[in-house]
Design an enzyme around this catalytic site. Structure first.
Site, mmCIF file in Angstrom:
data_model
loop_
_atom_site.group_PDB
_atom_site.id
_atom_site.type_symbol
_atom_site.label_atom_id
_atom_site.label_comp_id
_atom_site.label_asym_id
_atom_site.label_seq_id
_atom_site.Cartn_x
_atom_site.Cartn_y
_atom_site.Cartn_z
ATOM 1 N N CYS A 67 0.354 -1.100 0.228
ATOM 2 C CA CYS A 67 -0.088 -0.177 -0.141
ATOM 3 C C CYS A 67 1.171 1.238 0.067
ATOM 4 O O CYS A 67 1.878 1.263 0.747
ATOM 5 C CB CYS A 67 -0.768 0.238 1.458
ATOM 6 S SG CYS A 67 -1.918 1.368 1.714
ATOM 7 N N ARG A 70 0.290 4.324 3.293
ATOM 8 C CA ARG A 70 -0.047 4.710 4.895
ATOM 9 C C ARG A 70 0.477 5.469 5.118
ATOM 10 O O ARG A 70 0.417 5.570 6.362
ATOM 11 C CB ARG A 70 0.787 3.053 4.410
ATOM 12 C CG ARG A 70 0.767 2.245 4.301
ATOM 13 C CD ARG A 70 1.641 0.896 4.299
ATOM 14 N NE ARG A 70 2.107 0.261 3.717
ATOM 15 C CZ ARG A 70 3.603 0.287 3.360
ATOM 16 N NH1 ARG A 70 4.228 -0.320 4.483
ATOM 17 N NH2 ARG A 70 4.674 0.113 2.129
ATOM 18 N N TRP A 238 -9.375 5.649 -0.095
ATOM 19 C CA TRP A 238 -9.573 6.071 -0.862
ATOM 20 C C TRP A 238 -8.643 5.680 -2.089
ATOM 21 O O TRP A 238 -7.564 5.182 -2.531
ATOM 22 C CB TRP A 238 -9.852 7.684 -1.286
ATOM 23 C CG TRP A 238 -8.411 8.373 -1.238
ATOM 24 C CD1 TRP A 238 -7.073 8.835 -1.100
ATOM 25 C CD2 TRP A 238 -8.565 8.631 0.525
ATOM 26 N NE1 TRP A 238 -7.120 9.247 -0.193
ATOM 27 C CE2 TRP A 238 -6.705 9.742 0.642
ATOM 28 C CE3 TRP A 238 -9.238 9.368 1.925
ATOM 29 C CZ2 TRP A 238 -6.326 9.930 1.681
ATOM 30 C CZ3 TRP A 238 -8.114 10.110 3.183
ATOM 31 C CH2 TRP A 238 -6.964 10.028 2.931
ATOM 32 N N GLU A 243 -5.442 3.331 -10.221
ATOM 33 C CA GLU A 243 -6.144 1.823 -9.758
ATOM 34 C C GLU A 243 -7.401 1.895 -11.050
ATOM 35 O O GLU A 243 -7.206 0.548 -11.488
ATOM 36 C CB GLU A 243 -6.749 1.301 -8.478
ATOM 37 C CG GLU A 243 -5.862 2.015 -7.588
ATOM 38 C CD GLU A 243 -6.099 1.961 -5.772
ATOM 39 O OE1 GLU A 243 -6.595 3.291 -5.414
ATOM 40 O OE2 GLU A 243 -6.349 0.218 -5.440
HETATM 41 N N1 ARG Z 1 -7.219 -2.109 -6.827
HETATM 42 C C1 ARG Z 1 -8.374 -1.795 -6.314
HETATM 43 C C2 ARG Z 1 -9.682 -1.286 -7.134
HETATM 44 O O1 ARG Z 1 -8.689 -0.853 -8.334
HETATM 45 C C3 ARG Z 1 -9.212 -0.923 -4.888
HETATM 46 C C4 ARG Z 1 -7.398 -1.694 -3.992
HETATM 47 C C5 ARG Z 1 -7.744 -1.082 -3.151
HETATM 48 N N2 ARG Z 1 -6.953 0.493 -3.005
HETATM 49 C C6 ARG Z 1 -7.236 1.524 -2.286
HETATM 50 N N3 ARG Z 1 -7.361 3.425 -3.253
HETATM 51 N N4 ARG Z 1 -7.233 1.738 -0.971
HETATM 52 O O2 ARG Z 1 -10.365 -1.604 -6.827
#
Ligand code: ARG
Length: 374
Positions: A67, A70, A238, A243
């Protein structure tokens, strides 16, 4: 974790470190250690106080090597739902989680913890990978929706869920206690905040009719604190824009949208060396960040997130703690070498408390039921 000795050792290690970090006196720490030891000897288990649970969950985040977010570990909200003992109560707590975390777009990092695996009433499992996620359907014309959800979508349908068949159907919650048949709970629409994607300079981008949900709430991992396993402990932060923009919507095995974005941008896609994929990727990521910001939904870009991670590293060293990390996950998938992460080394040792993958349960309902004999 088996054996009293192992359990005792893990409990002791956690209490000693946690109580020191929380600034507790030596007497209080000693008292708590004796109490936990007695409980483990008498009942084979000890129960965390709310404060231990909160700190344990926060440290699990702090120890999450993959992560990048953090820096904010210490501000994680923790909800104690250990008393929830029916599927309905559990689903209710999950809906509460969605509402509190979403907070109208000003996302609050939150973890809801359910009773531990060793509870005599049986372990709780949330079958969803994330509380909010889109369905994926296999059709004659290929997959509609999120290909990563195909197996789970099948499970939902076997349990009686009828999907809408669109590319963005929010899946229902699936809660399972012990060996019982999993139960379905649809999420009320008004609880799910979503962001339609637009681009600041390309009006035609909106015609793609893309969207994504606001809050990623990972719900299938096991939280381990002081030797105690919590098999249901959904948590969220968030999003970092990449991602969504560089993985969920861009991966060829996910929504695979780079060709369509390139077309919309009028790019020449006849040769790889023109780097049309890269151009489309950047604009898709611009659109994600712009759309979330315009809608007032919390999100972070990868440059800012990397800088926040550098601050986390500095702060941890200042507290005399080693930072562990998984380089392969920490580096962002867009322009990795523009961040310090790319040029750094990380120790991928696993410290506890932490979050762990747990074995997948059988996907089909028929497999979950006892086999007829004969
Ligand atoms: N990578 C995952 C997604 O795209 C989420 C994982 C957690 N990500 C976060 N920013 N807490 O749905």
């Amino acid at each position: 974790m088996d054996g009293h000795r192992e359990r005792l050792k893990a409990a002791r290690a956690f209490i000693e470190t946690a109580y020191a970090e929380l600034g507790k006196s030596a007497e209080e720490t000693e008292r708590r250690l004796r109490e936990a030891e007695r409980d483990i000897a008498e009942k084979g288990r000890y129960d965390h106080t709310e404060e231990e649970l909160r700190h344990g969950a926060r440290v699990a985040w702090r120890n999450s090597n993959r992560c990048i977010g953090r820096l904010f570990w210490d501000s994680l909200h923790v909800r104690d739902a250990r008393e929830a003992d029916t599927e309905e109560r559990i689903a209710e707590a999950l809906l509460d989680h969605i509402a509190y975390a979403t907070n109208g777009g000003k996302i609050r990092p939150l973890l809801t913890v359910f009773r531990p695996a060793a509870d005599p009433r049986g372990p709780i499992r949330i079958r969803n990978y994330q509380l909010i996620r889109y369905a994926g359907y296999e059709t004659e014309n290929g997959i509609v929706g999120d290909p990563d959800s195909v197996a789970f979508t099948k499970l939902c349908m076997e349990l009686g869920w009828e999907g809408g068949g669109t590319a963005f159907d929010v899946l229902p919650l699936v809660v399972q206690i012990g060996e019982r048949t999993p139960r379905l709970f649809p999420i009320p629409r008004d609880l799910v905040l979503e962001v339609p994607l637009i681009h600041p300079e390309l009006p035609a981008f909106a015609d793609l009719r893309l969207k994504w949900y606001a809050v990623p709430i990972v719900s299938n991992m096991r939280l381990e604190i002081g030797g105690v396993s919590y098999t249901a402990a959904p948590f969220n932060g968030w999003y970092m824009g990449t991602e969504i923009g560089a993985r969920n919507l861009a991966d060829a095995h996910r929504y695979d949208l780079l060709p369509r974005v390139a077309e919309l941008m009028g790019l020449d896609t006849s040769r790889e060396s023109l780097l049309w994929r890269d151009k489309a990727l950047v604009e898709l990521n611009v659109a994600v960040l712009h759309s979330y910001k315009t809608r007032g939904v919390s999100i972070v870009d990868h440059h800012t997130a990397a800088r926040q991670f550098a601050q986390f590293e500095q702060r941890e060293r200042g507290c005399g703690r080693d930072v562990t990390g998984d380089w392969t996950w920490l580096v962002p998938p867009v322009s990795p070498a523009t961040t310090h992460l790319f040029h750094s080394h990380y120790d991928n040792r696993i410290a506890t408390p932490n979050f762990f993958y747990q074995e997948a349960l059988p996907t089909a309902v028929s497999e979950a039921e006892p086999c007829p004999r004969g």
